[in-house]
Write an enzyme that holds these catalytic residues in place. Structure first.
Site, short mmCIF file in Angstrom:
data_model
loop_
_atom_site.label_atom_id
_atom_site.label_comp_id
_atom_site.label_asym_id
_atom_site.label_seq_id
_atom_site.Cartn_x
_atom_site.Cartn_y
_atom_site.Cartn_z
N HIS A 1 0.82 -1.05 -0.06
CA HIS A 1 -0.01 0.07 0.06
C HIS A 1 0.87 1.42 0.08
O HIS A 1 0.46 2.31 -0.48
CB HIS A 1 -0.95 0.10 1.27
CG HIS A 1 -0.28 -0.14 2.58
ND1 HIS A 1 0.43 -0.93 3.14
CD2 HIS A 1 -0.11 1.21 3.23
CE1 HIS A 1 0.87 -0.48 4.37
NE2 HIS A 1 0.72 0.67 4.39
N HIS B 1 4.65 8.77 13.34
CA HIS B 1 3.30 7.68 13.70
C HIS B 1 4.25 6.57 13.95
O HIS B 1 5.29 6.28 13.60
CB HIS B 1 2.60 7.64 12.45
CG HIS B 1 3.25 6.91 11.07
ND1 HIS B 1 4.54 7.47 10.57
CD2 HIS B 1 3.01 6.10 10.22
CE1 HIS B 1 4.89 6.88 9.38
NE2 HIS B 1 3.90 5.83 9.27
O1 LIG Z 1 0.15 -7.26 9.47
C1 LIG Z 1 0.70 -6.21 9.70
O2 LIG Z 1 1.13 -6.26 10.92
C2 LIG Z 1 0.94 -5.12 8.83
C3 LIG Z 1 1.19 -3.62 9.34
C4 LIG Z 1 1.26 -2.60 8.38
O3 LIG Z 1 1.52 -2.97 7.30
C5 LIG Z 1 1.15 -1.41 8.98
C6 LIG Z 1 1.23 -0.30 8.01
C7 LIG Z 1 1.13 0.92 8.30
C8 LIG Z 1 1.58 2.09 7.58
O4 LIG Z 1 1.69 1.79 6.39
C9 LIG Z 1 1.72 3.52 7.98
O5 LIG Z 1 0.95 3.86 9.22
O6 LIG Z 1 2.43 4.21 7.42
FE LIG Z 2 3.64 3.17 6.02
#
Ligand SMILES: O=C(O)CCC(=O)/C=C/C=C(\O)C(=O)O
Ligand SMILES: [Fe+2]
Length: 312
Positions: free
Chosen positions: A115, A179
């Site tokens: 993402h 964050h």
């Molecule tokens: O399964 C998991 O633990 C995935 C955690 C994860 O991908 C969190 C992403 C958070 C961000 O991308 C963000 O806050 O920038």
């Molecule tokens: Fe992230």
């Protein structure tokens, strides 16, 4: 060559644990004005700096940064999956130009992204396959991390190499600012988690759904005020934005990994993408930050920013 920047925070919680409608409206307005800048600029190439969250890069080999000549997205957190419209010729030219400038760049001929890459392409362009793009992974979560000066040097070299392309190039930064979301950490991880972080065994759909639900719950807890996460730090975030706006990019060289984590949380290192993108723009000439939006959004566990900048 003309160049511009869009800096855009991402969050896996967008659309899954949204803040109040007034906050969403302010974010939408900022994003819409960034889209307007992009439409007017009409980029011929997008160089996208983004991190990964253990979907494409693992501790078996963890480069500090990596440029892709082809890439596909896994489709996590509801983001679009499938191939990105990578401009392979431009990617190869940029990779050579960066290596020629003495930066030890890793190159991937088949990068897996998540993402972190998909979200800004969807938000700004309506999909991951709409514009010619060169994806550049910048490690923003997996410690140990090298000095920020190397990220600035990467961004500078990419900007210089991009200047030789004679195209309108948009540099996009994805992530940050302060964050501390629940991204797994290798040190102290139980053996099964450590193995996944090292080997990168793709999760089953059930495992992925469980992990995503954990992040959504963390967002709910955080917005409700009950959490052990490092708080969003608007003062630190605005200091970063001030330095980007003034063009004082050398000042980032004195920022340390430990202090960044203490000030902004475990994922604050995603600001490396912003430093790289602004260094790329600075390498093409003087610039002006033309819009700047910032808001602390606990429901998204994000110091959330949207900026645009253009060459003068
Ligand atoms: O399964 C998991 O633990 C995935 C955690 C994860 O991908 C969190 C992403 C958070 C961000 O991308 C963000 O806050 O920038
Ligand atoms: Fe992230």
């Amino acid at each position: 060559m003309t160049a511009a920047v869009v800096g855009l925070s991402h969050s896996p919680l967008i659309g899954r644990n949204d803040p109040e409608p007034e906050v969403l409206a302010r974010v939408d307005e900022a994003v819409e004005s960034a889209r307007a800048v992009v439409r007017r600029f009409d980029p011929e190439l997008v160089v996208l700096y983004a991190p990964d969250h253990y979907n494409g890069f693992f501790y078996k080999e963890m480069p500090p940064f990596c440029l892709a000549t082809e890439a596909h997205a896994v489709g996590d957190f509801g983001s679009q999956g499938g191939p990105l419209s990578v401009d392979t010729d431009a990617a190869r030219t940029l990779a050579k130009g960066v290596l020629d400038r003495g930066i030890d760049l890793t190159v991937s001929a088949r990068m897996t992204v998540d993402h972190g890459f998909a979200q800004p392409l969807e938000v700004l362009f309506g999909g991951i396959d709409r514009v010619p793009v060169v994806p550049v992974f910048v490690n923003g979560v997996a410690t140990p991390l090298g000095p920020v000066s190397r990220i600035r040097a990467l961004g500078t070299a990419v900007g210089q190499a991009a200047a030789a392309l004679d195209k309108r190039v948009l540099f996009v930064a994805s992530g940050g600012l302060s964050h501390d979301p629940p991204v797994p950490v290798l040190e102290g991880a139980p053996p099964r988690v450590a193995d996944a972080l090292i080997e990168g065994n793709p999760p089953t759909p059930e495992q992925r759904a469980k992990g995503e639900e954990r992040v959504v719950q963390a967002g709910r807890d955080y917005a409700a005020g009950s959490t052990k996460m490092i708080p969003i730090n608007p003062a630190w975030d605005n200091l970063l934005l001030d330095q980007l706006e003034r063009g004082d990019l050398e000042e980032f060289d004195s920022w340390t990994v430990d202090d960044m984590a203490a000030q902004g949380g475990g994922s604050a290192h995603e600001v490396r993408t912003w430093i790289a993108a602004y260094a790329s723009l600075a390498a093409t000439g003087k610039y002006e930050m033309t819009s700047r939006f910032y808001e602390a959004i606990p429901a998204w566990i994000a110091g959330f920013a949207v900026t645009t900048a253009e060459g003068r």
